[in-house]
Design an enzyme around this catalytic site. Sequence first.
Site, PDB file in Angstrom:
ATOM      1  N   GLY A  46       0.881  -1.269  -0.060  1.00 52.62           N
ATOM      2  CA  GLY A  46       0.109   0.073  -0.069  1.00 52.62           C
ATOM      3  C   GLY A  46       0.774   1.347   0.025  1.00 52.62           C
ATOM      4  O   GLY A  46       2.118   1.202   0.407  1.00 52.62           O
ATOM      5  N   GLN A  51       3.170   9.794   1.309  1.00 47.97           N
ATOM      6  CA  GLN A  51       4.364   8.941   1.393  1.00 47.97           C
ATOM      7  C   GLN A  51       5.264   9.402   0.270  1.00 47.97           C
ATOM      8  O   GLN A  51       6.202   9.004  -0.013  1.00 47.97           O
ATOM      9  CB  GLN A  51       3.986   7.442   1.417  1.00 47.97           C
ATOM     10  CG  GLN A  51       3.384   7.126   2.598  1.00 47.97           C
ATOM     11  CD  GLN A  51       3.373   5.789   2.731  1.00 47.97           C
ATOM     12  OE1 GLN A  51       2.560   5.082   2.295  1.00 47.97           O
ATOM     13  NE2 GLN A  51       4.311   4.684   3.409  1.00 47.97           N
ATOM     14  N   CYS A  88       6.180  -0.197   7.346  1.00 46.17           N
ATOM     15  CA  CYS A  88       5.856   1.053   6.632  1.00 46.17           C
ATOM     16  C   CYS A  88       7.075   1.529   5.677  1.00 46.17           C
ATOM     17  O   CYS A  88       7.977   1.648   6.183  1.00 46.17           O
ATOM     18  CB  CYS A  88       5.308   2.300   7.483  1.00 46.17           C
ATOM     19  SG  CYS A  88       4.915   3.724   6.607  1.00 46.17           S
ATOM     20  N   LEU A  89       6.516   1.720   4.569  1.00 38.52           N
ATOM     21  CA  LEU A  89       7.924   2.251   3.755  1.00 38.52           C
ATOM     22  C   LEU A  89       8.393   3.540   3.847  1.00 38.52           C
ATOM     23  O   LEU A  89       9.648   3.607   3.741  1.00 38.52           O
ATOM     24  CB  LEU A  89       7.256   2.288   2.246  1.00 38.52           C
ATOM     25  CG  LEU A  89       6.954   1.320   1.253  1.00 38.52           C
ATOM     26  CD1 LEU A  89       6.008   1.421   0.008  1.00 38.52           C
ATOM     27  CD2 LEU A  89       7.802  -0.027   1.240  1.00 38.52           C
ATOM     28  N   HIS A 130      -4.173   1.055   8.013  1.00 35.19           N
ATOM     29  CA  HIS A 130      -2.761   1.503   7.843  1.00 35.19           C
ATOM     30  C   HIS A 130      -2.650   2.863   6.894  1.00 35.19           C
ATOM     31  O   HIS A 130      -2.291   3.900   7.255  1.00 35.19           O
ATOM     32  CB  HIS A 130      -1.763   0.658   7.541  1.00 35.19           C
ATOM     33  CG  HIS A 130      -0.230   1.015   7.267  1.00 35.19           C
ATOM     34  ND1 HIS A 130       0.733   0.769   8.152  1.00 35.19           N
ATOM     35  CD2 HIS A 130       0.193   2.085   6.595  1.00 35.19           C
ATOM     36  CE1 HIS A 130       1.827   1.335   7.806  1.00 35.19           C
ATOM     37  NE2 HIS A 130       1.530   2.001   7.009  1.00 35.19           N
ATOM     38  N   GLU A 131      -3.370   2.735   5.823  1.00 31.69           N
ATOM     39  CA  GLU A 131      -3.149   3.730   4.649  1.00 31.69           C
ATOM     40  C   GLU A 131      -4.133   4.904   4.687  1.00 31.69           C
ATOM     41  O   GLU A 131      -3.860   6.003   4.816  1.00 31.69           O
ATOM     42  CB  GLU A 131      -3.591   2.927   3.384  1.00 31.69           C
ATOM     43  CG  GLU A 131      -2.503   1.831   2.634  1.00 31.69           C
ATOM     44  CD  GLU A 131      -1.144   2.105   2.883  1.00 31.69           C
ATOM     45  OE1 GLU A 131      -0.947   3.552   2.668  1.00 31.69           O
ATOM     46  OE2 GLU A 131      -0.383   1.526   3.107  1.00 31.69           O
ATOM     47  N   HIS A 134      -2.627   7.046   7.254  1.00 31.92           N
ATOM     48  CA  HIS A 134      -1.661   8.025   6.443  1.00 31.92           C
ATOM     49  C   HIS A 134      -2.474   9.250   6.103  1.00 31.92           C
ATOM     50  O   HIS A 134      -1.809  10.319   6.166  1.00 31.92           O
ATOM     51  CB  HIS A 134      -1.021   7.406   5.227  1.00 31.92           C
ATOM     52  CG  HIS A 134       0.143   6.703   5.695  1.00 31.92           C
ATOM     53  ND1 HIS A 134       1.215   7.363   6.085  1.00 31.92           N
ATOM     54  CD2 HIS A 134       0.770   5.177   5.267  1.00 31.92           C
ATOM     55  CE1 HIS A 134       2.333   6.164   6.231  1.00 31.92           C
ATOM     56  NE2 HIS A 134       1.725   4.803   5.896  1.00 31.92           N
TER      57      HIS A 134
HETATM   58 ZN   LIG Z   1       2.665   3.390   5.664  1.00 33.53          ZN
END
Ligand SMILES: [Zn+2]
Length: 163
Positions: A46, A51, A88-89, A130-131, A134
């Site tokens: 995701g 991000q 998380c990226l 999670h997304e 964000h």
């Molecule tokens: Zn993330």
Amino acid sequence: MALRKITEYPEKVLAEVGQPVTEFDGKLADLCSDMFETMYEAEGVGLAAPQIGLNLRLFVMDCEGVKLIAANPEIIHTEGEQSGQEGCLSVGKVPAVVVRPMKATLRAQDENGEWFEREADGYAARAFMHETDHCNGKLFIDHLPKLRRDMVIKRFRKEKNWK
Ligand SMILES: [Zn+2]
């Protein structure tokens, strides 16, 4: 299509509440293509607009067969509980166990502005939450007790210095 640079903790945009998506045009479609490309390249499941440095309520995901674009996402229902690893990226994929609901229903708009609802459980439900977080300026580490949160950040910084 183009790869975008991934924004990392503690960049400010990650802690900001995103602006609503209002234009459902070719530009948005191009942005979503870039986001998918960037997500696959980084081997993520995701990716949310903050991000890649954009203050926008938008994410893409492809997780356990659930592939979608979500603009202006909201979690409208949750059920149960699961405890599992999450990364998380934007935090170097450093994993930590996060407790979240087992099931979640997402309400969002697709790339054409059509509202939809989608229910998922397990890992895909985790990705919904999670997304969506964000888009609200929240990171998965914000769900952790302070000590564990500090440990994730410390490990992330360490790994970043090695690169
Ligand atoms: Zn993330």
